[in-house]
Enzyme design. Structure first.
Site, PDB file in Angstrom:
ATOM      1  N   ASP A  49       3.404 -14.366 -42.417  1.00 58.19           N
ATOM      2  CA  ASP A  49       2.548 -13.263 -42.861  1.00 58.19           C
ATOM      3  C   ASP A  49       3.355 -12.067 -43.331  1.00 58.19           C
ATOM      4  O   ASP A  49       4.506 -11.874 -42.926  1.00 58.19           O
ATOM      5  CB  ASP A  49       1.693 -12.759 -41.691  1.00 58.19           C
ATOM      6  N   HIS A 190       6.442 -14.053 -39.164  1.00 54.58           N
ATOM      7  CA  HIS A 190       6.479 -12.991 -40.179  1.00 54.58           C
ATOM      8  C   HIS A 190       7.797 -13.036 -40.930  1.00 54.58           C
ATOM      9  O   HIS A 190       8.853 -12.851 -40.306  1.00 54.58           O
ATOM     10  CB  HIS A 190       6.294 -11.624 -39.511  1.00 54.58           C
TER      11      HIS A 190
HETATM   12 NI    NI Z   1      -0.211  -9.232 -40.908  1.00 56.50          NI
END
Ligand code: NI
Length: 240
Positions: A49, A190
């Site tokens: 993400d 991430h």
């Molecule tokens: Ni996010």
């Protein structure tokens, strides 16, 4: 809230934006088209993400050398800063999803605001890759029934959190994932964090050792995802 798994199957969305002609693929990778039988294999999906960001290229290099496809949920406002990275991501067989324009909590948006977040992000991704995003991840995992109805993509949550927002060592991130992983898992990471990107080679090695097959989210569900519907893992009923 995000313990929902698969909620029945009615209107099936093929999510096969990938069957459209892709833009030029500089480095053909069959993983996008390849059918992987996750009813038989121990499939899991790595998802990243909040990119694209400065470490995304390094991550793409790692994934390419391991020949592993992943799913990226991109923040629309960052896409134009890294156009080559986004094109490469798509060309190398990764699934590209939307994570709103500016990481807004969708449950706090009006319908019009949510539309704008999704449309703007769709537009920049499609311009670069030739395809609309095929899935959506709500920032922070926040979602509710009223807003889900307004999202014209499947909402992809996760059941395995790498805790890479707080863990400062790559080996701890690997351990967090390995402790929670099961067949059908969706792993949240991430690519905005160098420690995460540096954890990936060891994570791939350990997952391989445990007999896992890494796939995109679409492959994990064999394309059977409904729009406006949240998923946190693939169905786990034992096969055969
Ligand atoms: Ni996010």
């Amino acid at each position: 809230m995000f313990s929902l798994s698969l909620i029945g199957l009615a209107t099936l969305v093929s999510c096969s934006a990938t069957t459209d002609q892709q833009t030029s693929a500089h480095s053909p990778d069959p993983s996008h088209e390849e059918h992987v039988d996750c009813a038989v294999l121990r499939c899991v999906a790595l998802t990243f993400d909040d990119g694209p960001d400065q470490f995304t290229e390094e991550l793409l290099n790692t994934l390419k050398s391991a020949q592993i496809p992943a799913t990226f949920f991109l923040i629309g406002s960052k896409v134009e800063k890294y156009p080559g990275t986004v094109q490469r991501m798509s060309a190398e067989g990764h699934q590209v999803g939307s994570h709103t324009w500016d990481h807004s909590d969708i449950t706090k948006l009006s319908g019009d605001q949510l539309d704008q977040q999704l449309i703007r992000t769709d537009t920049v991704i499609k311009k670069l890759t030739g395809d609309s995003p095929s899935a959506f991840r709500p920032p922070l995992g926040h979602h509710d029934v009223a807003h889900n109805k307004l999202v014209p993509y499947p909402l992809i949550l996760w059941d395995v959190h790498s805790h890479d927002g707080r863990l400062k060592e790559s080996n701890k991130i690997v351990d967090a994932v390995m402790d929670a992983i099961q067949p059908g898992s969706i792993i949240l990471m991430h690519d905005t964090r160098q420690v995460t990107v540096h954890a990936v080679p060891e994570l791939l090695a350990q997952l391989k050792l445990k007999g896992y097959t890494l796939v995109t989210v679409d492959q994990l569900f064999d394309g059977n995802l409904r729009i406006s519907t949240p998923y946190s893992s693939a169905p786990r009923e034992p096969k055969q």
